[in-house]
Motif scaffolding. Sequence first.
Motif, PDB file in Angstrom:
ATOM      1  N   UNK A 110       4.234 -17.357  -9.657  1.00  0.00           N
ATOM      2  CA  UNK A 110       4.191 -16.113 -10.436  1.00  0.00           C
ATOM      3  C   UNK A 110       3.135 -16.194 -11.534  1.00  0.00           C
ATOM      4  N   UNK A 111       3.103 -17.309 -12.247  1.00  0.00           N
ATOM      5  CA  UNK A 111       2.122 -17.479 -13.322  1.00  0.00           C
ATOM      6  C   UNK A 111       0.705 -17.446 -12.753  1.00  0.00           C
ATOM      7  N   UNK A 112       0.478 -18.120 -11.632  1.00  0.00           N
ATOM      8  CA  UNK A 112      -0.853 -18.114 -11.020  1.00  0.00           C
ATOM      9  C   UNK A 112      -1.274 -16.699 -10.644  1.00  0.00           C
ATOM     10  N   UNK A 113      -0.347 -15.928 -10.081  1.00  0.00           N
ATOM     11  CA  UNK A 113      -0.665 -14.534  -9.749  1.00  0.00           C
ATOM     12  C   UNK A 113      -0.978 -13.734 -11.013  1.00  0.00           C
ATOM     13  N   UNK A 114      -0.175 -13.906 -12.051  1.00  0.00           N
ATOM     14  CA  UNK A 114      -0.388 -13.155 -13.290  1.00  0.00           C
ATOM     15  C   UNK A 114      -1.723 -13.489 -13.945  1.00  0.00           C
ATOM     16  N   UNK A 115      -2.149 -14.725 -13.803  1.00  0.00           N
ATOM     17  CA  UNK A 115      -3.415 -15.137 -14.413  1.00  0.00           C
ATOM     18  C   UNK A 115      -4.626 -14.826 -13.541  1.00  0.00           C
ATOM     19  N   UNK A 116      -4.386 -14.234 -12.375  1.00  0.00           N
ATOM     20  CA  UNK A 116      -5.498 -13.857 -11.499  1.00  0.00           C
ATOM     21  C   UNK A 116      -6.150 -15.038 -10.807  1.00  0.00           C
ATOM     22  N   UNK A 117      -5.355 -16.009 -10.421  1.00  0.00           N
ATOM     23  CA  UNK A 117      -5.873 -17.193  -9.724  1.00  0.00           C
ATOM     24  C   UNK A 117      -6.558 -16.767  -8.429  1.00  0.00           C
ATOM     25  N   UNK A 118      -7.567 -17.523  -7.994  1.00  0.00           N
ATOM     26  CA  UNK A 118      -8.201 -17.216  -6.705  1.00  0.00           C
ATOM     27  C   UNK A 118      -7.141 -17.253  -5.595  1.00  0.00           C
ATOM     28  N   UNK A 119      -6.956 -16.122  -4.923  1.00  0.00           N
ATOM     29  CA  UNK A 119      -5.853 -15.984  -3.980  1.00  0.00           C
ATOM     30  C   UNK A 119      -5.916 -16.979  -2.831  1.00  0.00           C
ATOM     31  N   UNK A 148       0.793 -30.833  -6.200  1.00  0.00           N
ATOM     32  CA  UNK A 148       0.369 -29.542  -5.648  1.00  0.00           C
ATOM     33  C   UNK A 148       0.938 -28.412  -6.496  1.00  0.00           C
ATOM     34  N   UNK A 149       2.171 -28.555  -6.933  1.00  0.00           N
ATOM     35  CA  UNK A 149       2.798 -27.539  -7.769  1.00  0.00           C
ATOM     36  C   UNK A 149       2.120 -27.449  -9.138  1.00  0.00           C
ATOM     37  N   UNK A 150       1.772 -28.581  -9.704  1.00  0.00           N
ATOM     38  CA  UNK A 150       1.041 -28.591 -10.976  1.00  0.00           C
ATOM     39  C   UNK A 150      -0.305 -27.883 -10.796  1.00  0.00           C
ATOM     40  N   UNK A 151      -0.964 -28.137  -9.686  1.00  0.00           N
ATOM     41  CA  UNK A 151      -2.238 -27.471  -9.397  1.00  0.00           C
ATOM     42  C   UNK A 151      -2.052 -25.956  -9.299  1.00  0.00           C
ATOM     43  N   UNK A 152      -0.974 -25.520  -8.654  1.00  0.00           N
ATOM     44  CA  UNK A 152      -0.678 -24.081  -8.585  1.00  0.00           C
ATOM     45  C   UNK A 152      -0.506 -23.531  -9.995  1.00  0.00           C
ATOM     46  N   UNK A 153       0.209 -24.234 -10.822  1.00  0.00           N
ATOM     47  CA  UNK A 153       0.470 -23.795 -12.189  1.00  0.00           C
ATOM     48  C   UNK A 153      -0.816 -23.583 -12.971  1.00  0.00           C
ATOM     49  N   UNK A 192      -4.021 -23.296 -11.673  1.00  0.00           N
ATOM     50  CA  UNK A 192      -5.167 -22.745 -10.949  1.00  0.00           C
ATOM     51  C   UNK A 192      -5.747 -21.475 -11.583  1.00  0.00           C
ATOM     52  N   UNK A 193      -4.938 -20.721 -12.287  1.00  0.00           N
ATOM     53  CA  UNK A 193      -5.437 -19.505 -12.918  1.00  0.00           C
ATOM     54  C   UNK A 193      -5.931 -19.692 -14.336  1.00  0.00           C
ATOM     55  N   UNK A 194      -5.847 -20.920 -14.830  1.00  0.00           N
ATOM     56  CA  UNK A 194      -6.264 -21.203 -16.212  1.00  0.00           C
ATOM     57  C   UNK A 194      -7.771 -21.120 -16.345  1.00  0.00           C
ATOM     58  N   UNK A 195      -8.190 -20.403 -17.343  1.00  0.00           N
ATOM     59  CA  UNK A 195      -9.642 -20.280 -17.583  1.00  0.00           C
ATOM     60  C   UNK A 195      -9.961 -20.687 -18.999  1.00  0.00           C
TER      61      UNK A 195
END
Length: 137
Positions: A79-88, A127-132, A134-137
């Motif tokens: 959810x956080x990755x989606x909210x942050x606009x992570x590369x889909x 892998x889960x940490x990476x998902x968390x 991935x949207x960080x800029x």
Amino acid sequence: MQYARFTVAYWCVLFAVLMPYACAILAKRGGAGKSRRDGGYDNADPRGWLARQDGWKARANGAQANSFEALPFFIGAVIIAHQLGAPQAMLDVLAVLFIALRIIYIVMYVAGLPTTRSAIWALAFLANVAIFFIGWR
């Protein structure tokens, strides 16, 4: 009006939610159809019955518990990755990787291979940490 897409990562969340139930079915397998007197599954005391199991049934129950424990972080990370606009595409790949690793983890748990199981658990956690993140800029 723009509609949100149901992504591969969201499908992975659904799959992750179903995995503990698959483990529960596996743990209870073989106990159905037998009388309680003969060691069959006891629906009046399911947790007590599972606590008395040993071998692969006990390990399947342990895999069930761990699968439930892994859910909040995975769901939150997606959810956080989606909210942050992570590369889909990358998010989807990492979510599928997490699910694949969790399936392998369950197999290793039930098979009684603790060292391999723990290594796979660590990879799935990473892998889960990476998902968390991935949207960080």
